[in-house]
Write a protein that holds these residues in place. Structure first.
Motif, PDB file in Angstrom:
ATOM      1  N   GLU A 327       0.824  -1.211   0.000  1.00 18.14           N
ATOM      2  CA  GLU A 327       0.000   0.000   0.000  1.00 18.14           C
ATOM      3  C   GLU A 327       0.856   1.258   0.000  1.00 18.14           C
ATOM      4  N   TYR A 328       1.984   1.189   0.715  1.00 19.37           N
ATOM      5  CA  TYR A 328       2.842   2.367   0.842  1.00 19.37           C
ATOM      6  C   TYR A 328       4.278   1.917   1.074  1.00 19.37           C
ATOM      7  N   VAL A 329       5.198   2.459   0.312  1.00 19.21           N
ATOM      8  CA  VAL A 329       6.616   2.126   0.451  1.00 19.21           C
ATOM      9  C   VAL A 329       7.272   3.168   1.339  1.00 19.21           C
ATOM     10  N   LYS A 330       7.645   2.751   2.530  1.00 20.81           N
ATOM     11  CA  LYS A 330       8.257   3.658   3.496  1.00 20.81           C
ATOM     12  C   LYS A 330       9.775   3.571   3.478  1.00 20.81           C
ATOM     13  N   PHE A 331      10.312   2.423   3.087  1.00 23.18           N
ATOM     14  CA  PHE A 331      11.747   2.189   3.154  1.00 23.18           C
ATOM     15  C   PHE A 331      12.297   1.936   1.755  1.00 23.18           C
ATOM     16  N   SER A 332      13.473   2.456   1.492  1.00 19.11           N
ATOM     17  CA  SER A 332      14.057   2.363   0.155  1.00 19.11           C
ATOM     18  C   SER A 332      14.271   0.926  -0.287  1.00 19.11           C
TER      19      SER A 332
END
Length: 396
Positions: A327-332
Motif C-alpha cells: 500500500e505504501y513504500v516507506k523504506f528504500s
C-alpha cells in the motif's frame, strides 16, 4: 517504535506501546486468507490464559507482548466482562461502583459543557468495547495507519504472518463519544486531561496518573500529534523513524478512554480493583462526576481494503501482497519511497499537507456514503483538544 520523553513531566512508555494497544487484542482477528484457516487456534489448543510450550502461537497474558497470539485470542479468551450488559443501541450499561475518593466536587455533577464527537480506531475483525483504550480523530487514525501499519505485508515488526497488515488491521471503527469534564478539570480551563497510553487495558504511559485521577477523576485525555507527549516533532525519534515533519496540523489527535481498573491489564482487573477504580464510563448522559465522564455508541466502520482500492481489484489482501504489492513504500529497500505499488496510491506522499486533507475527506465521505443517516465528521466536528500540560500538572 519507541515513545519519546516529552518535557520533565510527561513520560510515555518505551516498549512499543504508545498506540499499540490498538493492536493488542486485534491480533486475535479471524483470518481471511486461504492458508489462515488451517493454523492453530486458542480453541483447538484449549490453552486460554495458559502458556503452551512448543505451540506456534499462545493464548495467555504475555502473547500480546511477544506478538505471538493465536488468531482467535480475543474472541475465544477475552470474553465480555459480566459487569456490563449490552443495550439495543450498541452502548453499554454499567452497574456503578462506589464513587471515587478525592476532591468533594468529584462526587457530583459538573457545569462543564456536554461534548459529542466521533473517535476512530484501527482494528482487526475482533470485537470488544473501547474501555481502557486509545482512539483518534480522522487525521490521527490515518497517521497511525500510514506510519505504522500499511508499509508492511507481515503481521508483526519481526515478520509474523504474511499477507496481512501489521497486527491484522482490516477496518476503521467509528464511535460517537459523549463526554463531560469533571469540576476540578474544568476549573483549570480544560475539558480534556493528559492522553494516557493503554497497553492491554493498562495505563502505561502518563506520568503521575494516580494523583491525576485523585485530583481530576477519570477524565478523557487527548493530545495533538506532533505536540507531544507522543509523537513529537521535531525530535530525534521523529527523524530516525521518518515521521517528522508531520503535515496533519490540528486535525490529528489521539484520545484515551478510561474504564474500570486502568492500573491493571485486562487479565488482572480484580473485583476489588474495579470497585476502587471505577473508571469514567457510565450509562446515559455523563454528569461530570468522577466516575461518569464519558459514554459511547457504535457509529459504523469502513473496510480499509475498500477505502484504498485493494478490493475489488484484488481478491483479498493476501492476494495483493502475494503479487509483491504494498500500500505504501516507506523504506528504500522496498522500492520507490513515498508511494504505493500495483496502482494503489491512496497513501502516496505522507508529508503532503494537501494530500493528507484529501485522505481525511475521503474517509469521512466513505462513512457518510455508507451511513447517510448519521452526521459526517465535518457535520459534527470534534471539540478543540484543550489539554494544557502546565495547568494540568500544577499542584498535583
Amino acid at each position: 517504535m519507541v515513545a519519546s520523553v516529552i518535557g520533565e513531566e510527561l513520560l510515555l512508555q518505551s516498549n512499543n506501546t504508545h498506540f499499540k494497544e490498538l493492536s493488542l487484542l486485534q491480533i486475535a482477528a479471524s483470518e481471511v486468507a486461504e492458508e489462515a484457516l488451517t493454523g492453530p487456534t486458542c480453541s483447538s489448543l484449549k490453552s486460554c490464559h495458559t502458556y503452551k510450550a512448543g505451540a506456534p502461537c499462545q493464548c495467555n497474558s504475555e502473547c500480546s507482548k511477544h506478538e505471538n497470539c493465536c488468531p482467535d485470542f480475543a474472541a475465544t479468551c477475552m470474553t465480555s466482562d459480566s459487569h456490563y450488559h449490552h443495550t439495543p443501541n450498541g452502548s453499554h450499561v454499567q452497574h456503578r461502583s462506589a464513587p471515587f475518593a478525592g476532591d468533594a466536587s468529584l462526587h457530583g455533577p459538573s457545569k462543564a459543557p456536554l461534548l459529542t464527537f466521533y473517535v476512530y480506531r484501527a482494528q482487526s475483525d475482533s470485537n470488544y468495547p473501547p474501555y481502557n483504550t486509545n482512539a483518534a480523530s480522522l487525521g490521527g487514525v490515518l497517521w497511525y495507519l500510514h506510519n505504522e501499519i500499511v508499509p508492511y505485508c507481515y503481521t508483526t515488526p519481526s515478520g509474523g504472518k504474511f499477507g496481512f497488515r501489521r497486527y491484522y488491521k482490516t477496518r476503521i471503527i467509528r464511535y460517537k463519544i459523549t463526554m463531560r469534564a469533571t469540576t476540578p478539570l474544568y476549573r483549570k480551563g480544560m475539558n480534556f486531561g493528559v492522553r494516557m497510553a493503554f497497553d492491554a487495558g493498562k495505563n502505561t504511559g502518563a506520568y503521575g496518573m494516580t494523583k491525576g485521577f485523585e485530583n481530576y477523576g477519570y477524565f478523557v485525555g487527548c493530545n495533538i500529534l506532533g505536540h507531544g507527549p507522543y509523537p513529537t516533532c521535531p525530535s530525534a525519534q521523529g527523524t530516525k523513524e521518518g515521521f517528522c515533519p508531520m503535515r496533519y496540523g490540528e486535525a490529528a489527535a489521539w484520545y484515551s478512554l478510561p474504564g474500570e481498573c486502568p492500573s491493571q491489564t485486562f487479565f488482572s482487573k480484580s473485583p476489588a480493583c474495579k470497585k476502587q477504580e471505577p473508571g469514567g464510563f457510565c450509562a446515559g448522559t455523563p454528569t461530570g462526576a468522577s466516575d461518569c465522564t464519558w459514554n459511547y455508541e457504535k457509529a459504523g466502520e469502513i473496510n480499509i481494503d475498500e477505502l484504498v482500492g485493494i478490493t475489488p481489484r484484488f481478491k483479498s489482501h493476501y492476494a495483493f501482497c502475494k503479487q509483491g504489492c504494498l500500500e505504501y513504500v516507506k523504506f528504500s529497500a522496498q522500492g520507490k519511497k513515498d508511494v504505493g505499488k500495483c496502482g494503489i496510491h491512496f497513501w502516496d506522499h505522507e508529508r503532503d499537507a494537501v494530500k493528507n486533507q484529501w485522505r481525511i475527506r475521503k474517509l469521512d465521505e466513505a462513512f457518510k456514503k455508507k451511513y447517510p443517516h448519521l452526521p459526517s465528521d465535518k457535520e459534527m466536528p470534534a471539540p478543540k483538544c484543550d489539554f494544557d500540560k502546565d495547568k494540568f500538572y500544577d499542584g498535583i
